[in-house]
Design a protein around this motif. Structure first.
Motif, mmCIF file in Angstrom:
data_model
loop_
_atom_site.group_PDB
_atom_site.id
_atom_site.type_symbol
_atom_site.label_atom_id
_atom_site.label_comp_id
_atom_site.label_asym_id
_atom_site.label_seq_id
_atom_site.Cartn_x
_atom_site.Cartn_y
_atom_site.Cartn_z
ATOM 1 N N LEU A 50 6.477 42.880 45.762
ATOM 2 C CA LEU A 50 7.749 42.170 45.829
ATOM 3 C C LEU A 50 8.839 42.969 45.110
ATOM 4 C CD1 LEU A 50 8.228 38.358 45.443
ATOM 5 C CD2 LEU A 50 9.824 39.926 44.363
ATOM 6 N N LEU A 51 8.509 43.541 43.948
ATOM 7 C CA LEU A 51 9.478 44.384 43.232
ATOM 8 C C LEU A 51 9.844 45.606 44.062
ATOM 9 C CD1 LEU A 51 7.987 44.275 39.612
ATOM 10 C CD2 LEU A 51 10.066 43.141 40.418
ATOM 11 N N ASN A 52 8.831 46.194 44.703
ATOM 12 C CA ASN A 52 9.085 47.393 45.503
ATOM 13 C C ASN A 52 9.925 47.086 46.730
ATOM 14 O OD1 ASN A 52 8.444 50.291 45.772
ATOM 15 N ND2 ASN A 52 7.405 49.662 47.654
ATOM 16 N N ALA A 53 9.755 45.846 47.278
ATOM 17 C CA ALA A 53 10.553 45.449 48.441
ATOM 18 C C ALA A 53 12.017 45.269 48.052
ATOM 19 C CB ALA A 53 9.994 44.148 49.028
ATOM 20 N N TRP A 54 12.246 44.842 46.818
ATOM 21 C CA TRP A 54 13.641 44.712 46.368
ATOM 22 C C TRP A 54 14.222 46.086 46.032
ATOM 23 C CZ3 TRP A 54 14.622 45.332 40.818
ATOM 24 C CH2 TRP A 54 16.008 45.402 40.531
ATOM 25 N N LYS A 55 13.556 46.839 45.189
ATOM 26 C CA LYS A 55 13.980 48.192 44.827
ATOM 27 C C LYS A 55 12.717 49.032 44.676
ATOM 28 C CE LYS A 55 17.260 48.990 41.755
ATOM 29 N NZ LYS A 55 17.961 49.173 40.443
ATOM 30 N N SER A 56 12.639 50.137 45.383
ATOM 31 C CA SER A 56 11.426 50.947 45.345
ATOM 32 C C SER A 56 11.117 51.378 43.918
ATOM 33 C CB SER A 56 11.561 52.169 46.251
ATOM 34 O OG SER A 56 12.446 53.124 45.672
ATOM 35 N N HIS A 57 9.842 51.587 43.644
ATOM 36 C CA HIS A 57 9.447 52.022 42.309
ATOM 37 C C HIS A 57 10.117 53.353 41.957
ATOM 38 C CE1 HIS A 57 6.733 48.740 42.497
ATOM 39 N NE2 HIS A 57 5.789 49.329 43.209
ATOM 40 N N ARG A 58 10.216 54.241 42.926
ATOM 41 C CA ARG A 58 10.876 55.530 42.674
ATOM 42 C C ARG A 58 12.327 55.328 42.250
ATOM 43 N NH1 ARG A 58 10.171 60.854 44.330
ATOM 44 N NH2 ARG A 58 8.319 60.255 45.525
ATOM 45 N N ASP A 59 13.045 54.459 42.977
ATOM 46 C CA ASP A 59 14.455 54.233 42.650
ATOM 47 C C ASP A 59 14.605 53.530 41.305
ATOM 48 O OD1 ASP A 59 15.187 55.432 44.992
ATOM 49 O OD2 ASP A 59 15.556 53.559 46.084
ATOM 50 N N TRP A 60 13.704 52.596 41.035
ATOM 51 C CA TRP A 60 13.806 51.854 39.765
ATOM 52 C C TRP A 60 13.635 52.799 38.585
ATOM 53 C CZ3 TRP A 60 11.348 50.639 35.257
ATOM 54 C CH2 TRP A 60 11.773 49.485 34.570
ATOM 55 N N PHE A 61 12.591 53.625 38.617
ATOM 56 C CA PHE A 61 12.370 54.550 37.503
ATOM 57 C C PHE A 61 13.449 55.632 37.467
ATOM 58 C CE2 PHE A 61 8.009 52.824 37.759
ATOM 59 C CZ PHE A 61 7.875 52.437 36.434
ATOM 60 N N GLY A 62 14.003 55.997 38.657
ATOM 61 C CA GLY A 62 15.117 56.941 38.666
ATOM 62 C C GLY A 62 16.329 56.376 37.944
ATOM 63 N N ASP A 63 16.672 55.110 38.220
ATOM 64 C CA ASP A 63 17.793 54.469 37.522
ATOM 65 C C ASP A 63 17.513 54.378 36.019
ATOM 66 O OD1 ASP A 63 19.026 54.143 39.946
ATOM 67 O OD2 ASP A 63 18.495 52.029 40.168
ATOM 68 N N TYR A 64 16.263 54.095 35.681
ATOM 69 C CA TYR A 64 15.902 53.945 34.268
ATOM 70 C C TYR A 64 16.093 55.275 33.537
ATOM 71 C CZ TYR A 64 13.186 52.210 30.254
ATOM 72 O OH TYR A 64 12.795 51.797 29.008
ATOM 73 N N ILE A 65 15.573 56.353 34.130
ATOM 74 C CA ILE A 65 15.648 57.672 33.479
ATOM 75 C C ILE A 65 17.092 58.135 33.357
ATOM 76 C CG2 ILE A 65 15.055 60.103 33.808
ATOM 77 C CD1 ILE A 65 12.425 59.060 35.154
ATOM 78 N N GLN A 66 17.867 57.962 34.421
ATOM 79 C CA GLN A 66 19.253 58.401 34.400
ATOM 80 C C GLN A 66 20.051 57.659 33.328
ATOM 81 O OE1 GLN A 66 21.225 57.943 38.152
ATOM 82 N NE2 GLN A 66 23.153 58.862 37.469
ATOM 83 N N THR A 67 19.853 56.351 33.235
ATOM 84 C CA THR A 67 20.587 55.566 32.241
ATOM 85 C C THR A 67 20.119 55.909 30.834
ATOM 86 O OG1 THR A 67 20.786 53.759 33.834
ATOM 87 C CG2 THR A 67 21.221 53.234 31.526
ATOM 88 N N TYR A 68 18.827 56.133 30.653
ATOM 89 C CA TYR A 68 18.317 56.497 29.325
ATOM 90 C C TYR A 68 18.948 57.808 28.871
ATOM 91 C CZ TYR A 68 15.243 57.683 25.460
ATOM 92 O OH TYR A 68 14.767 58.020 24.206
ATOM 93 N N ALA A 69 18.986 58.798 29.773
ATOM 94 C CA ALA A 69 19.546 60.097 29.419
ATOM 95 C C ALA A 69 21.024 59.966 29.049
ATOM 96 C CB ALA A 69 19.366 61.072 30.577
ATOM 97 N N GLY A 70 21.779 59.210 29.846
ATOM 98 C CA GLY A 70 23.185 59.038 29.558
ATOM 99 C C GLY A 70 23.422 58.336 28.234
ATOM 100 N N ALA A 71 22.639 57.288 27.955
ATOM 101 C CA ALA A 71 22.802 56.559 26.702
ATOM 102 C C ALA A 71 22.462 57.436 25.503
ATOM 103 C CB ALA A 71 21.927 55.307 26.717
#
Length: 939
Positions: free
Chosen positions: A431-452
């Motif tokens: 269900l989580l993957n259908a909303w946002k793929s696991h790849r995209d979710w972790f991509g958003d997480y990594i990008q935001t972590y790096a920026g912060a």
């Protein structure tokens, strides 16, 4: 002359159709009516049962003298001579005791429980009527030696002598001779689709190995439920229970349970019956949010949190590796934010069941032809390797049986359908993957972590910001978008993207038995046999049957000899010997012998000893499951599993570049058994000793073979003064014990050449000195180029268990019933030496149960109280393992008879102390039930 002939003919007709009517009332020694007493004309099939007030009437086409036999469970049989027509016979039954009750299961022939050659428990009409539990099935929990693991409100699993999860494939449940197991699951769903309470005649339970008479699945115990025959039990019976279930997590919720039974004897040759049951309530909410990865952890304290009853948070990745090795990204694992179980199910509990039967006695004697049909559907929670929402699951059975007092021949078919069932552990990630793929979710997480981090945030602040960003837009539970995704994923039967499964499996079964009785002078001889065919058809969603249904068969034959020797006027020795041969087309044949001896002393004491053996063919899931999930694959251990199951697995870019491999490799299920390593290697490689060759890491589970058990048992039944005592002790040895192992099968590299000699985890350059296969396997582990499997296999270690039980009943204070029993159970197995092997013993070492009540406290008023205490124990299963704290439970009921309405009103409560408890890791806490019931016996 013609006139004389006419008179003679008329006289002959009068004589031929002369009828005798007998009527009266059946009561106990206190004057209390006994409804349901059996009254039969000796030597015929004509009979009736007493009504709610104990009254009866029999009319038969015979003239006196004749005899009637009156029987009632728990009372001594009486035979009354009838000398005149229209005779009124009031009978006062003399109460017996538990030792006088008749059982059939122990020897496949009627015998007093006092003389049974093995341990047997009986739950008769009196026990059913007076149970303090919410229903008769729950009342079985008060028997000695019995555990009932509560999976949910409507699904309780019986366990005797340990070695069981909720999928108790080592225990058999028969309803009127039919195996009540669901073909897809290979175990019974409690009483979810079982018997309607008003139609239950008796319940018998045999703990321990029973294969000698009942075959492969009667390995660790067997439950017999027998319904009422419409020739003997007529009229309309019904009940309705209304109340609430109360749980801290779920609150107070309405609970309804009703049933009706209708039976009619149309003539001495034809009778019929129909039963209907309905239950609706709210299941126990499962709210265990403990962190599987960090004891005491929470989502707030652990970025890699994985809650027990939270689904989707098992999706985890190392964010540095996912970032391509960026140094600014920490080398830690992060998990997605999952959904609570309460978000993914409505916890509705429902059971709808009906059965019907047509009974023919073509010659008006004991020769009978039966057709019985059963159908049921229901919704509940089931916990296996995952948590399942059983929704609209249906089961039906159809049986034809021919029998008399000496033999039976029966055949039946069992068929199931999965309905809208889905797996919550699979639903969460997909269900989580259908909303946002696991790849995209972790991509958003990594990008935001790096920026912060570059912006000066602390590590904790950066992780918090990263999760908020990755979760932006997530559908709220219950929202329109959430419900759309929920429907999308649960209707999808591909477990890589969905969570639903399909099934329409069947079992075809036939068995027969003939009792030669006194035909032979030397012994009572029985012979019998059975034949069964499985047809697994899950359309590739559960089993490895994507290319078509899987069928296989098994057969068995047996014989038993029983002889009683009168040693002197005070001693009687009863000897029983049984042997059975079973053959599955998948395995070699197997013999199961049983011998027993019972010594009766002075009719008050019986000592017994037995040696019993059993075997269990691997169940359908152990053979052919092929359940693929994002977390791994459950794979069966049949030797042909490699021909039936395969999957295409993507290969990492590293392996493509360095080993010249294609972008995907097809791996079949046999790899788990022929080219695998134990999954524990991932955590143990870091501490590897270069002098060790690493052979302890090689998995290669063995393909499954049947389990075997041998059990020695001694026991005593007897009466000492006013106390009835039943005690037993046993010691069981299990060989080729079946359980699960977790392995990983690399996509490349031959495990037979795996050799870690010289490998130093602190010196990466040491890898160059290893052989090519070992280098490839280490690369596969490093780059996630492997498939994780949970296999079914046999341990080479011997598993032993032993225990004892004692039950005492008596009457105190002028007629109050008092009972107490104690059960002790121990596992004898080297757990420390076999850390990857689960025995699933799952039973407390100590159990104590007490009962106190009286059927006639005041006129038309009775009560019963039941208390039980369970010691703490460790629960282990595929879903999860953990400690189960000790608990004690008090159930109580008070009942009021209303003779004018032929009814009984009962007020009852289970877990009256409201001390919530649980019997298995991962389930909901069990709360309380409060109810009022009305039972009508229009006999």
């Amino acid at each position: 002359m013609k006139t004389i002939l006419k008179l003679f003919t008329m006289l002959f007709c009068v004589v031929s159709f002369a009828q005798t009517t007998i009527k009266g009332k059946i009561t106990d020694n206190t004057g209390l009516p006994l409804p349901g007493a059996n009254i039969v004309v000796v030597g015929t099939s004509s009979g009736t049962v007493s009504d709610f007030d104990g009254n009866y009437t029999i009319t038969i086409d015979r003239e006196p003298p004749l005899s009637i036999r009156i029987t009632y469970t728990g009372f001594q049989e009486q035979i009354i001579e009838i000398t005149t027509n229209d005779q009124t016979v009031d009978v006062t039954m003399i109460e017996g005791n538990e030792l006088d009750e008749i059982v059939i299961s122990a020897s496949r022939t009627p015998e007093r429980i006092f003389e049974s050659p093995v341990t047997v428990e009986r739950f008769g009409l009196k026990s059913i009527k007076n149970t303090a539990s919410a229903d008769f099935y729950g009342g079985l929990e008060n028997l000695k030696g019995v555990d009932i693991n509560t999976n949910s409100l409507t699904f309780k699993s019986i366990n005797t002598r340990g070695f069981a999860t909720f999928a108790n494939t080592r225990f058999m449940q028969l309803v009127d001779g039919m195996d009540n197991s669901a073909p897809a699951l290979n175990f019974p769903l409690g009483n979810l689709l079982g018997m309607v309470e008003t139609d239950v005649q008796s319940v018998e339970l045999l703990p321990g190995a029973s294969s000698a008479l009942y075959g492969a699945n009667a390995f660790n115990g067997i439950l017999f439920m027998t319904s009422k025959n419409p020739f003997d039990h007529q009229g309309v019976r019904g009940y309705i229970k209304q109340g609430i279930t109360s749980q801290e997590a779920a609150g107070d919720n309405s609970y309804t349970d009703l049933g009706i039974s209708m039976a009619h004897k149309f003539s001495d040759k034809f009778a019929a019956k129909v039963n209907f049951g309905y239950l609706k309530g709210t299941d126990w909410f499962a709210t265990n949010y403990d962190d599987k990865n960090m004891p005491g952890g929470t989502r707030e304290s652990n970025i890699n949190y994985n809650g027990v009853n939270v689904y989707g948070d098992e999706v985890t990745t190392n964010i540095r590796e996912a970032s391509g090795g960026l140094s600014i990204i920490p080398d830690v694992n992060v998990s997605r934010t999952g959904y609570l179980e309460s978000d993914l199910t409505d916890y509705d509990a429902e059971s709808i069941k009906a059965d019907w039967g047509l009974y023919f006695r073509p010659w008006g004697n004991d020769f009978e032809i039966q057709y019985v049909g059963k159908v049921g559907t229901g919704s509940t929670i089931y916990q296996g390797a995952q948590r399942y929402r059983i929704d609209g699951f249906s089961l039906q059975q159809h049986k034809i049986e021919v029998r008399n007092n000496d033999f039976f021949v029966r055949g039946y078919v069992t068929s199931d359908k999965a309905g809208d069932t889905y797996v919550m552990d699979v639903l969460g990630p997909n269900l989580l993957n259908a909303w946002k793929s696991h790849r995209d979710w972790f991509g958003d997480y990594i990008q935001t972590y790096a920026g912060a981090t570059l912006g000066g945030a602390t590590d904790a602040e950066a992780h918090a910001a990263a999760r908020v960003a990755a979760e932006t837009g997530r559908p709220e539970e219950g929202s329109e978008e959430f419900n759309r995704l929920l429907d999308q994923v649960t209707s999808d039967t591909n477990f890589l993207t969905g969570a639903g499964f399909r099934d329409n499996s069947k079992i075809y079964h036939g068995d027969a038995n003939y009792n030669f009785g006194e035909t032979f002078d030397f012994a009572e001889v029985q012979v019998g046999g059975s034949y069964r065919t499985y047809r697994l058809n899950s359309f590739g969603t559960i089993y490895a049957d994507a290319n078509g249904p899987i069928t296989y068969s098994e057969l068995g034959i047996y014989t038993q000899l029983q002889r009683t020797l009168e040693l002197n006027e005070n001693l009687e020795l009863k000897l029983t010997g049984s042997i059975r041969y079973d053959k599955s087309e998948l395995f070699d044949g197997f013999f199961s012998p049983r011998i027993s001896a019972g010594l009766t002393v002075n009719e008050n004491h019986n000592f017994r000893a037995s040696y019993q053996t059993g075997f269990r063919n691997p169940d359908t899931q152990a053979l052919y499951i092929g359940l693929q999930t994002n977390a791994g694959t459950l794979i069966g251990g049949a030797t042909d599993i490699g021909d039936r199951y395969e999957r295409s697995v993507p290969v990492s870019q590293f392996a493509q570049n360095n080993f010249g491999l294609p972008s995907a490799i097809v791996q079949n299920g046999a790899a788990a058994y022929t080219n695998s390593l134990f999954s524990s290697i991932a955590g143990d490689l870091g501490s590897h000793d270069p002098a060790n060759d690493g052979s302890q890491f090689i998995g290669n589970s063995n393909f499954v073979d049947p389990e075997q058990v041998s059990s020695f048992e001694v026991g005593y039944r007897g009466k000492i003064n006013d106390f009835i005592i039943d005690a037993s002790a046993y010691y069981s040895t299990y060989n080729d014990f079946l359980a699960n192992e977790n392995v990983v099968a690399p996509l490349y590299g031959d495990v037979s050449n795996f050799d870690l000699t010289g490998y130093d985890p602190n010196n990466p350059a040491s890898v160059a000195g290893l052989n090519a296969d070992t280098q490839q396997i280490l690369a596969a582990l490093q780059n996630d180029d492997f498939v994780g499997y949970q296999t079914y296999t046999n341990t080479e270690e011997t598993v032993n268990s032993y225990g004892a039980a004692i039950g005492v009943t008596t009457k105190v204070f002028d007629g109050f019933d008092l009972s107490a029993n104690y059960t002790w159970s121990r596992l004898d197995f080297d757990v420390a030496g076999n850390p990857d092997f689960q025995t699933n013993f799952n039973t407390p070492e100590h159990k104590v149960k007490l009962g106190f009540g009286k059927t006639e406290l005041f006129k038309n008023v009775g009560f019963n109280v039941a208390w039980r205490w369970s010691d703490h124990y460790f629960w282990e299963a595929s879903f999860g393992s953990g400690e189960i704290p000790a608990f004690n439970v008090l159930d109580a009921q008070v009942n009021f008879r209303v003779p004018s309405l032929k009814s009984t009103i009962k007020l009852g409560a289970t877990n009256l102390l409201a001390d919530e408890y649980f019997t298995a890791f991962g389930t909901g806490f069990i709360g309380s039930q409060y109810y009022a019931s009305l039972t009508i016996n229009n006999l």
